[in-house]
Design a protein around this motif. Structure first.
Motif, mmCIF file in Angstrom:
data_model
loop_
_atom_site.group_PDB
_atom_site.id
_atom_site.type_symbol
_atom_site.label_atom_id
_atom_site.label_comp_id
_atom_site.label_asym_id
_atom_site.label_seq_id
_atom_site.Cartn_x
_atom_site.Cartn_y
_atom_site.Cartn_z
ATOM 1 N N GLN A 124 -6.516 -4.178 -6.444
ATOM 2 C CA GLN A 124 -7.407 -2.568 -6.225
ATOM 3 C C GLN A 124 -6.481 -1.608 -6.876
ATOM 4 O OE1 GLN A 124 -9.567 -1.512 -2.640
ATOM 5 N NE2 GLN A 124 -8.823 -3.074 -1.891
ATOM 6 N N PHE A 125 -5.200 -1.924 -7.085
ATOM 7 C CA PHE A 125 -4.307 -0.679 -7.716
ATOM 8 C C PHE A 125 -3.902 -0.991 -9.286
ATOM 9 C CE2 PHE A 125 -3.277 -1.023 -3.043
ATOM 10 C CZ PHE A 125 -3.160 0.355 -2.779
ATOM 11 N N LEU A 129 -4.756 4.504 -4.576
ATOM 12 C CA LEU A 129 -5.897 4.113 -3.782
ATOM 13 C C LEU A 129 -6.755 5.320 -3.840
ATOM 14 C CD1 LEU A 129 -7.269 1.580 -2.484
ATOM 15 C CD2 LEU A 129 -6.476 2.335 -0.600
ATOM 16 N N ASP A 176 0.948 3.863 -2.691
ATOM 17 C CA ASP A 176 0.301 5.363 -2.436
ATOM 18 C C ASP A 176 1.360 6.359 -2.147
ATOM 19 O OD1 ASP A 176 -2.401 4.706 -2.820
ATOM 20 O OD2 ASP A 176 -2.562 3.827 -1.077
ATOM 21 N N GLU A 184 0.899 -1.226 -0.015
ATOM 22 C CA GLU A 184 -0.114 0.005 0.011
ATOM 23 C C GLU A 184 1.011 1.085 0.243
ATOM 24 O OE1 GLU A 184 -1.440 3.413 1.062
ATOM 25 O OE2 GLU A 184 -0.824 2.365 2.687
#
Length: 556
Positions: free
Chosen positions: A369-370, A437, A312, A308
């Motif tokens: 999701q990325f 995200l 991000d 993450e």
């Protein structure tokens, strides 16, 4: 099989000039530290801007357990595997901290026949980068005290000095200290403390800076204290940024070493994966992308923290676009996530493996999701059974992801041929549609909530009014565009380290928020996370020493 250190000591290392030549780095651009490691000169780095980038591959993992996952070992094994199948590849890793080396975790140079060498140098003093960061950090601390001692022209409120000191060692006794005792000549007594060097904002800054000019700008932006009117005091206000940059001049340059199979590797920087972003330096990654067709890098801890933050924070700030991701899992760790105790991991338990796969599945969903395609690497242990391995493969197939057995620890690159082939296919497929995200424009608290809900599957974020007010003040001061760095336990999707598997519906308590203005992110401190680890009852240091030949033994 021989121990990691024995395997590393028996390695046939090539002169670092030969490794550099493979990357078309001329000898004059190498700043050697002995025969087998070197830094890359700043002038050479500047001349790479016109080259196209290679493919970027992230290696991440499930949540760490005492059973072991082997993310670094897999990164090294995959890099060797890509070279074995004829791809021009190199790896990028973080530098190990002395604290874990002498504590419980051990070093971070890989293991078995998938290691970077010289292992002893890498795990200990290496090229002195961490010492330079420690010195620059503590120089700033000394300048703060000195400024207050000589009249305090900036009107620093001594109760609101936020800059602590650092040391690259696990020492719980230094977490909270009182400094300046002993009388008038020693200044004004106040409470302070130490963090471990990898938790220093300067470490994060070094790993996000693009050149010396950017480095000094970021160092100057560090907020070290506040005045009585709550206005911020920066390192630039203390005229500290120039001297700190001087101390970090060489440390900013990437370190070149090699794997056991003589493939090139950059090992540079090592920000704490809890309190910071847990990735190697942007300089090393960006340079590697110009020098190789495939670059394999890792991010600290499980994908809920490491991946993450890689996506991000690092990718957002450096303009990186990852092409594929590898999620490392072990049968042993999945059993622990399925409720099996450490003492029973050697017995076959397909049911526990299947139950524990929920943790792996959550990480697969999160990486997707990325917009980054993923493959699962099953890091093989000798006690794994065919039925257990097949259970992992079947579970992943149901999620549309391939799981591939990797035996690099025992077999080196021969054990990652299948993994390397699949990763290369994914990276070259062009299917990656990477996107962070959340948008820069999203309010800070909503960024925290987005991570908590979408990555951790929490129902809510709990934060006092003082925390929310602080975030709003930072937004008013122009910091609202910054990404958020979540500081929480690495052992669970929740803030409870005992809650394994894939919990849902929990709460994420935010204890405090910190502004890392130099690094360029907001830190949300969740639960009981600490920035100065302690040593275990029997630390690794108790078993490290020199043998009769003067060689190091006990390091792992």
């Amino acid at each position: 099989m021989a121990s990691d250190i024995d395997i590393a000591r028996a390695a046939s290392m090539k002169p670092i000039t030969e490794i550099g030549a493979r990357l078309d780095i001329p000898e004059e651009a190498l700043l050697p530290y002995g025969r087998t490691k070197a830094k890359i000169s700043a002038d050479f780095l500047k001349n790479l801007n016109g080259r196209r980038d290679g493919k970027l591959i992230l290696v991440t993992a499930i949540n760490p357990t005492p059973a072991g996952e082997g993310k670094t070992t897999t990164t090294v094994g995959l890099g060797d595997g890509l070279n074995r199948i004829g791809r021009n590849a190199m790896i990028c890793l973080r530098e190990p901290s002395l604290g874990p080396c002498f504590g419980m975790k051990g070093g971070a140079a890989g293991g078995g026949y998938a290691q970077v060498v010289p292992m002893e140098d890498i795990n200990l003093h290496f090229t002195g980068d961490f010492h330079a960061i420690t010195s620059a950090h503590n120089l700033l601390a000394a300048l703060i005290e000195n400024h207050i001692y000589w009249g305090n022209e900036l009107s620093i409120d001594q109760r609101r000095v936020t800059w602590r000191r650092v040391v690259d060692m696990n020492d719980r006794a230094l977490r909270s200290v009182v400094c300046s005792l002993g009388g008038v000549a020693n200044g004004f007594p106040r409470e302070s403390g130490f963090d471990i060097t990898v938790a220093s904002e300067i470490m994060a800054i070094l790993c996000l800076a693009t050149d010396l000019e950017d480095l000094q700008q970021r160092l100057g932006n560090i907020i070290v204290a506040y005045c009585r009117d709550r206005s911020a005091v920066t390192a630039r206000d203390l005229e500290a940024d120039g001297a700190m940059t001087v101390l970090l001049k060489e440390a900013l340059q990437p370190n070149l070493v090699q794997t056991l199979e003589n493939n090139p590797a950059f090992i540079h920087g090592g920000p704490f994966a809890n309190i910071a972003h847990g990735c190697n330096s942007v300089t090393a990654t960006a340079t590697a992308l110009k020098l190789a067709d495939f670059v394999v890098t890792e991010a600290g801890f499980g994908a809920d923290l490491g991946a993450e933050k890689f996506f991000d924070i690092k990718c957002r700030k450096a303009g990186l676009h990852p092409d594929a991701a590898v999620i490392v899992a072990t049968v042993r760790a999945l059993k622990m996530n399925g409720g099996v105790g450490k003492d029973s991991l050697g017995s076959e338990n397909v049911k526990a493996v299947t139950k524990g796969c929920a943790n792996l599945g959550r990480h697969i969903e999160n990486v997707k999701q990325f917009g980054v395609p993923a493959v699962v690497a099953i890091n093989h242990f000798t006690a794994d059974t065919e039925a257990e391995i097949q259970a992992v493969k079947d579970y992943c197939a149901e999620l549309g992801v391939e799981a591939i057995l990797a035996t690099h620890w025992a077999d080196g690159s021969a054990g990652t041929e299948a993994l390397a082939t699949r990763v290369a296919e994914l990276a070259e497929s062009g299917i990656a549609q990477f996107a962070p995200l959340y948008d820069d424009t999203m309010p800070l608290f909503e960024k925290i909530e987005t991570i908590a809900r979408r990555i951790y599957r929490a129902n809510e974020v709990l934060a006092d009014k003082s925390v929310r007010d602080q975030l709003r003040r930072w937004e008013a001061d122009g910091f609202g565009h910054l990404p958020v760095c979540m500081a929480k336990t690495q052992y669970s999707f929740s803030t409870d380290p005992q809650l394994r598997g894939a919990p849902i519906g929990h709460s994420v308590p935010v204890r405090e928020v910190r502004l890392a203005a130099g690094a360029g992110f907001i830190v949300a401190v969740c639960g009981d996370i600490m920035t100065m680890p302690g040593l275990p009852r029997v630390p690794a240091a108790n078993h490290i020493g020199l043998d009769d030949k003067g060689q190091i033994e006990g390091l792992f």
